[in-house]
Design an enzyme around this catalytic site. Structure first.
Site, short mmCIF file in Angstrom:
data_model
loop_
_atom_site.label_atom_id
_atom_site.label_comp_id
_atom_site.label_asym_id
_atom_site.label_seq_id
_atom_site.Cartn_x
_atom_site.Cartn_y
_atom_site.Cartn_z
N PRO A 163 0.83 -1.22 0.00
CA PRO A 163 0.00 0.00 0.00
C PRO A 163 0.86 1.26 0.00
CG PRO A 163 -0.10 -1.11 2.13
CD PRO A 163 0.68 -2.00 1.23
N GLU B 233 1.94 -7.88 8.81
CA GLU B 233 2.29 -6.46 8.93
C GLU B 233 3.07 -5.98 7.71
OE1 GLU B 233 1.44 -3.95 11.03
OE2 GLU B 233 0.08 -5.51 11.69
N ARG C 293 -3.93 -7.22 -20.58
CA ARG C 293 -4.79 -6.57 -21.58
C ARG C 293 -3.98 -5.76 -22.58
NH1 ARG C 293 -8.30 -3.11 -21.04
NH2 ARG C 293 -10.18 -4.08 -21.84
N ASP D 237 -10.78 2.42 -24.16
CA ASP D 237 -11.19 2.33 -22.76
C ASP D 237 -10.86 3.63 -22.03
OD1 ASP D 237 -12.11 -0.25 -22.78
OD2 ASP D 237 -10.21 -1.14 -22.20
N1 SAM Z 1 1.52 -2.61 7.53
C1 SAM Z 1 1.41 -2.38 6.14
C2 SAM Z 1 1.22 -0.89 5.88
O1 SAM Z 1 0.48 -0.26 6.61
O2 SAM Z 1 1.78 -0.39 4.90
C3 SAM Z 1 0.23 -3.12 5.52
C4 SAM Z 1 0.45 -4.57 5.35
S1 SAM Z 1 -0.88 -5.36 4.54
C5 SAM Z 1 -1.93 -5.79 5.87
C6 SAM Z 1 -0.22 -6.90 4.05
C7 SAM Z 1 0.21 -6.99 2.60
O3 SAM Z 1 -0.90 -6.79 1.75
C8 SAM Z 1 1.23 -5.99 2.14
O4 SAM Z 1 2.54 -6.38 2.48
C9 SAM Z 1 1.02 -5.96 0.65
O5 SAM Z 1 1.72 -6.99 -0.01
C10 SAM Z 1 -0.48 -6.22 0.52
N2 SAM Z 1 -1.27 -5.00 0.29
C11 SAM Z 1 -2.12 -4.44 1.15
N3 SAM Z 1 -2.72 -3.36 0.62
C12 SAM Z 1 -2.22 -3.23 -0.63
C13 SAM Z 1 -2.43 -2.28 -1.66
N4 SAM Z 1 -3.26 -1.27 -1.52
N5 SAM Z 1 -1.75 -2.45 -2.82
C14 SAM Z 1 -0.89 -3.47 -2.96
N6 SAM Z 1 -0.64 -4.39 -2.01
C15 SAM Z 1 -1.29 -4.28 -0.85
#
Ligand code: SAM
Length: 253
Positions: A90, A117, A155, A170
């Site tokens: 994220p 995490e 795509r 698109d």
């Molecule tokens: N503690 C992290 C933070 O706040 O940045 C969030 C960890 S999340 C619960 C667990 C995993 O989900 C991440 O390591 C990532 O691989 C994936 N993930 C969660 N949200 C994502 C997003 N918006 N885009 C891409 N991957 C995501």
């Protein structure tokens, strides 16, 4: 295009690969997808991929060793060292159509799915070339995000859509961040709701003008911030001015 996905849930991808575009592209050999179980790259009897965070705090963190080993093994077996190694996160740069177009220019991508995490920071700083987020929200794992990346990049792989034009038309196509126009199909009237007359007219010039205007209007209503990045013709600028003059207040979505 070859995708390598590193995950602790390899079975997650089963049905995603068995439907629609990805299924067709796989069957036609236009893409290859290899799913790697992160636990295969551990070296202890419990196949441990995570550990407690240094400094305390809740949750578990993916250890660096299995991920480094996985990527090194993938590279040694089949990946060009120039292929991007992408951590889904994220905190990464936002996946947009422009980013998807950039990724589609590579012959392969290595996608790493985090959980818990997140992932030991040394993976981000010393192994991956990119971090990608699919949106400003938090998922429990990177698998859905990896699937999104694979679908939107696939795509754009030449030949996959059959009709190249449809990708260009698109929303966000043709390098233009503009929303797609509305689409209608038969019946021409449904429960009293009529298809716009112009679409039945057979006048292709007028249809194309109508579509462009609709695209502009949708973008103006819903994503006005995108308009600044568009290169508009004089006619399109006039259309926008007309909308402003008509003071059509942006409607709720
Ligand atoms: N503690 C992290 C933070 O706040 O940045 C969030 C960890 S999340 C619960 C667990 C995993 O989900 C991440 O390591 C990532 O691989 C994936 N993930 C969660 N949200 C994502 C997003 N918006 N885009 C891409 N991957 C995501």
């Amino acid at each position: 295009m070859r995708f390598h996905v590193v995950t602790i849930f390899p079975d997650f991808f089963g049905s995603i690969l068995e439907h629609g575009l990805l299924k067709r592209a796989l069957a036609a050999g236009e893409i290859e997808i290899r799913i790697h179980d992160l636990r295969e790259f551990t070296d202890d009897p419990h196949r441990t991929v995570d550990d407690r965070p240094f400094g305390g705090g809740p949750g578990m963190v993916f250890k660096p060793e299995p991920i480094f080993r996985a990527v090194e093994q993938i590279r040694a077996d089949s990946a060009d060292p120039s292929w991007p190694v992408i951590l889904l996160s994220p905190q990464g740069r936002l996946l947009t159509q422009a980013v998807a177009e950039e990724l589609a220019r590579h012959r392969g991508l290595i996608l790493i799915c985090g959980r818990y995490e997140g992932v030991d920071e040394r993976v981000a700083t010393h192994l991956t070339s990119d971090e990608l987020s699919i949106g400003d929200y938090v998922l429990s794992g990177g698998e859905l995000a990896a699937a999104v990346v694979m679908e939107c990049v696939t795509r754009l792989v030449p030949g996959v859509l059959g009709n190249e034009e449809s990708a260009q038309q698109d929303s966000f196509g043709e390098g233009q961040a503009i929303l797609d126009c509305p689409h209608y199909t038969r019946p021409a009237e449904f429960r009293g709701l009529k298809v716009p007359e112009v679409l039945l007219s057979g006048n292709h010039r007028e249809i194309s003008r109508w579509r462009r205007r609709q695209s502009l209007e949708k973008t103006w209503r819903r994503r006005p911030e995108l308009l600044a990045g568009l290169s508009l013709t004089a006619e399109e600028r006039a259309m926008l001015e007309e909308m402003e003059r008509a003071r059509v207040t942006p409607a709720p979505r």
